[in-house]
Design a protein around this motif. Structure first.
Motif, mmCIF file in Angstrom:
data_model
loop_
_atom_site.group_PDB
_atom_site.id
_atom_site.type_symbol
_atom_site.label_atom_id
_atom_site.label_comp_id
_atom_site.label_asym_id
_atom_site.label_seq_id
_atom_site.Cartn_x
_atom_site.Cartn_y
_atom_site.Cartn_z
ATOM 1 N N ALA A 120 0.834 -1.204 0.000
ATOM 2 C CA ALA A 120 0.000 0.000 0.000
ATOM 3 C C ALA A 120 0.871 1.257 0.000
ATOM 4 N N CYS A 121 1.928 1.257 0.786
ATOM 5 C CA CYS A 121 2.850 2.410 0.814
ATOM 6 C C CYS A 121 3.521 2.604 -0.540
ATOM 7 N N LEU A 122 3.907 1.510 -1.172
ATOM 8 C CA LEU A 122 4.512 1.586 -2.499
ATOM 9 C C LEU A 122 3.526 2.175 -3.513
ATOM 10 N N LEU A 123 2.277 1.750 -3.452
ATOM 11 C CA LEU A 123 1.258 2.287 -4.365
ATOM 12 C C LEU A 123 1.080 3.791 -4.171
ATOM 13 N N VAL A 124 1.074 4.228 -2.916
ATOM 14 C CA VAL A 124 0.934 5.659 -2.630
ATOM 15 C C VAL A 124 2.136 6.421 -3.190
ATOM 16 N N LYS A 125 3.336 5.871 -3.010
ATOM 17 C CA LYS A 125 4.541 6.517 -3.547
ATOM 18 C C LYS A 125 4.496 6.609 -5.072
ATOM 19 N N LYS A 126 3.820 5.636 -5.698
ATOM 20 C CA LYS A 126 3.692 5.629 -7.155
ATOM 21 C C LYS A 126 2.560 6.535 -7.638
ATOM 22 N N GLY A 127 1.846 7.170 -6.691
ATOM 23 C CA GLY A 127 0.819 8.131 -7.072
ATOM 24 C C GLY A 127 -0.616 7.634 -6.999
ATOM 25 N N VAL A 128 -0.825 6.422 -6.537
ATOM 26 C CA VAL A 128 -2.188 5.915 -6.399
ATOM 27 C C VAL A 128 -2.871 6.650 -5.252
ATOM 28 N N GLN A 129 -4.081 7.126 -5.513
ATOM 29 C CA GLN A 129 -4.836 7.889 -4.532
ATOM 30 C C GLN A 129 -6.127 7.170 -4.181
ATOM 31 N N PRO A 130 -6.749 7.555 -3.056
ATOM 32 C CA PRO A 130 -8.032 6.940 -2.700
ATOM 33 C C PRO A 130 -9.017 7.015 -3.865
ATOM 34 N N ASN A 131 -9.760 5.961 -4.053
ATOM 35 C CA ASN A 131 -10.786 5.813 -5.096
ATOM 36 C C ASN A 131 -10.217 5.608 -6.499
ATOM 37 N N ASP A 132 -8.891 5.508 -6.623
ATOM 38 C CA ASP A 132 -8.309 5.143 -7.915
ATOM 39 C C ASP A 132 -8.567 3.657 -8.174
ATOM 40 N N PHE A 133 -8.655 3.299 -9.436
ATOM 41 C CA PHE A 133 -8.778 1.900 -9.819
ATOM 42 C C PHE A 133 -7.378 1.314 -9.954
ATOM 43 N N VAL A 134 -7.201 0.131 -9.396
ATOM 44 C CA VAL A 134 -5.920 -0.572 -9.493
ATOM 45 C C VAL A 134 -6.221 -1.982 -9.992
ATOM 46 N N GLY A 135 -5.673 -2.312 -11.146
ATOM 47 C CA GLY A 135 -5.879 -3.648 -11.693
ATOM 48 C C GLY A 135 -4.972 -4.663 -11.020
ATOM 49 N N ILE A 136 -5.505 -5.861 -10.836
ATOM 50 C CA ILE A 136 -4.725 -6.955 -10.253
ATOM 51 C C ILE A 136 -4.784 -8.122 -11.230
ATOM 52 N N LEU A 137 -3.631 -8.551 -11.686
ATOM 53 C CA LEU A 137 -3.564 -9.682 -12.613
ATOM 54 C C LEU A 137 -2.629 -10.724 -12.017
ATOM 55 N N LEU A 138 -3.212 -11.605 -11.219
ATOM 56 C CA LEU A 138 -2.456 -12.662 -10.565
ATOM 57 C C LEU A 138 -3.290 -13.935 -10.543
ATOM 58 N N GLU A 139 -2.606 -15.052 -10.535
ATOM 59 C CA GLU A 139 -3.281 -16.324 -10.314
ATOM 60 C C GLU A 139 -3.749 -16.348 -8.855
ATOM 61 N N PRO A 140 -4.782 -17.113 -8.550
ATOM 62 C CA PRO A 140 -5.195 -17.239 -7.146
ATOM 63 C C PRO A 140 -4.015 -17.710 -6.291
ATOM 64 N N SER A 141 -3.743 -16.982 -5.235
ATOM 65 C CA SER A 141 -2.604 -17.295 -4.370
ATOM 66 C C SER A 141 -2.688 -16.435 -3.115
ATOM 67 N N ALA A 142 -1.759 -16.666 -2.199
ATOM 68 C CA ALA A 142 -1.666 -15.812 -1.012
ATOM 69 C C ALA A 142 -1.289 -14.391 -1.432
ATOM 70 N N ASP A 143 -0.442 -14.268 -2.454
ATOM 71 C CA ASP A 143 -0.065 -12.936 -2.946
ATOM 72 C C ASP A 143 -1.287 -12.159 -3.425
ATOM 73 N N PHE A 144 -2.223 -12.849 -4.040
ATOM 74 C CA PHE A 144 -3.444 -12.196 -4.508
ATOM 75 C C PHE A 144 -4.202 -11.593 -3.324
ATOM 76 N N ILE A 145 -4.296 -12.322 -2.231
ATOM 77 C CA ILE A 145 -4.985 -11.823 -1.041
ATOM 78 C C ILE A 145 -4.248 -10.620 -0.477
ATOM 79 N N ILE A 146 -2.925 -10.698 -0.418
ATOM 80 C CA ILE A 146 -2.125 -9.589 0.085
ATOM 81 C C ILE A 146 -2.345 -8.332 -0.749
ATOM 82 N N ILE A 147 -2.312 -8.492 -2.073
ATOM 83 C CA ILE A 147 -2.499 -7.343 -2.961
ATOM 84 C C ILE A 147 -3.908 -6.756 -2.798
ATOM 85 N N MET A 148 -4.909 -7.620 -2.677
ATOM 86 C CA MET A 148 -6.280 -7.118 -2.480
ATOM 87 C C MET A 148 -6.378 -6.288 -1.215
#
Length: 79
Positions: A48-76
Motif C-alpha cells: 500500500a505504501c509503495l502504491l501511494v509513492k507511485k501516485g495511487v490515490q483513494p478511489n483510484d482503480f488498481v488492476g490486479i492480474l495474478l493467479e489465485p494465491s496468497a499474494d493475490f490476497i495480500i495485494i487485495m
C-alpha cells in the motif's frame, strides 16, 4: 433478516482489527505455507505504501492480474 453481521466499515478495517487481536494466528494457508494475520498485514501495508509513492490515490482503480494465491490476497488488502 440476514444471518450475517453487518459492518459499517471497509473489509480492510475489519482485517486490521483482526491483525491486531489475532496477530500470531494463521490467517491463510497456501501451498503448505502459513501466513499469520501480522505477516499478511505487514506485507499489505508495504505494498500500500509503495502504491501511494507511485501516485495511487483513494478511489483510484488498481488492476490486479495474478493467479489465485496468497499474494493475490495480500495485494487485495493493499489496494
Amino acid at each position: 433478516m440476514s444471518k450475517y453481521k453487518k459492518y459499517d466499515c471497509a473489509v480492510t478495517e475489519i482485517f486490521e482489527s483482526h491483525a491486531k487481536r489475532f496477530s500470531d494466528r494463521v490467517a491463510v494457508v497456501y501451498n503448505n505455507t502459513e501466513y499469520t494475520y501480522k505477516s499478511l498485514n505487514e506485507k499489505a501495508n508495504q505494498i500500500a505504501c509503495l502504491l501511494v509513492k507511485k501516485g495511487v490515490q483513494p478511489n483510484d482503480f488498481v488492476g490486479i492480474l495474478l493467479e489465485p494465491s496468497a499474494d493475490f490476497i495480500i495485494i487485495m488488502m493493499a489496494v
